[in-house]
Design a protein around this motif. Sequence first.
Motif, short mmCIF file in Angstrom:
data_model
loop_
_atom_site.label_atom_id
_atom_site.label_comp_id
_atom_site.label_asym_id
_atom_site.label_seq_id
_atom_site.Cartn_x
_atom_site.Cartn_y
_atom_site.Cartn_z
N LEU A 15 0.82 -1.21 0.00
CA LEU A 15 0.00 0.00 0.00
C LEU A 15 0.86 1.26 0.00
O LEU A 15 0.52 2.25 -0.65
N LEU A 16 1.97 1.23 0.73
CA LEU A 16 2.88 2.37 0.72
C LEU A 16 3.48 2.58 -0.67
O LEU A 16 3.62 3.72 -1.12
N LEU A 17 3.83 1.50 -1.34
CA LEU A 17 4.39 1.62 -2.68
C LEU A 17 3.35 2.15 -3.67
O LEU A 17 3.68 2.97 -4.53
N ILE A 18 2.12 1.70 -3.53
CA ILE A 18 1.06 2.22 -4.40
C ILE A 18 0.86 3.70 -4.15
O ILE A 18 0.75 4.50 -5.09
N ALA A 19 0.81 4.11 -2.89
CA ALA A 19 0.63 5.52 -2.56
C ALA A 19 1.80 6.36 -3.04
O ALA A 19 1.61 7.50 -3.47
N LEU A 20 2.99 5.81 -3.02
CA LEU A 20 4.17 6.56 -3.43
C LEU A 20 4.18 6.83 -4.93
O LEU A 20 4.49 7.92 -5.37
#
Length: 103
Positions: A15-20
């Motif tokens: 999820l952090l990678l998607i948000a980034l």
Amino acid sequence: MNRLLYEAALQVVPLLLIALFLDRRVTGDETTARARRWHRWSSKFSLLLNGIAFMLSLFVVAGVIPAGSLTMAIVISAVAGSIGLLCGQIWQRIDEGGRPAGR
């Protein structure tokens, strides 16, 4: 109890990678070269931290690496660091959002 940390990291890191990488508004013409350079550096560093946290958590959950205080500290610091970098990018976007188009 320790296993919950690694299982949570396996769910949070993607999820952090998607948000980034989902929002690419920073690459516009109105940003300075310094802001673009900082954004590229922080994205690469966050990608590295997320990769470390994800792979280490995956190995612990799979039973390849035993869970211990060192692995817990690495996962917590990597996830916290990447969340901090993401918050920095959000803060920068909020700060730049209030400026007129000519600046």
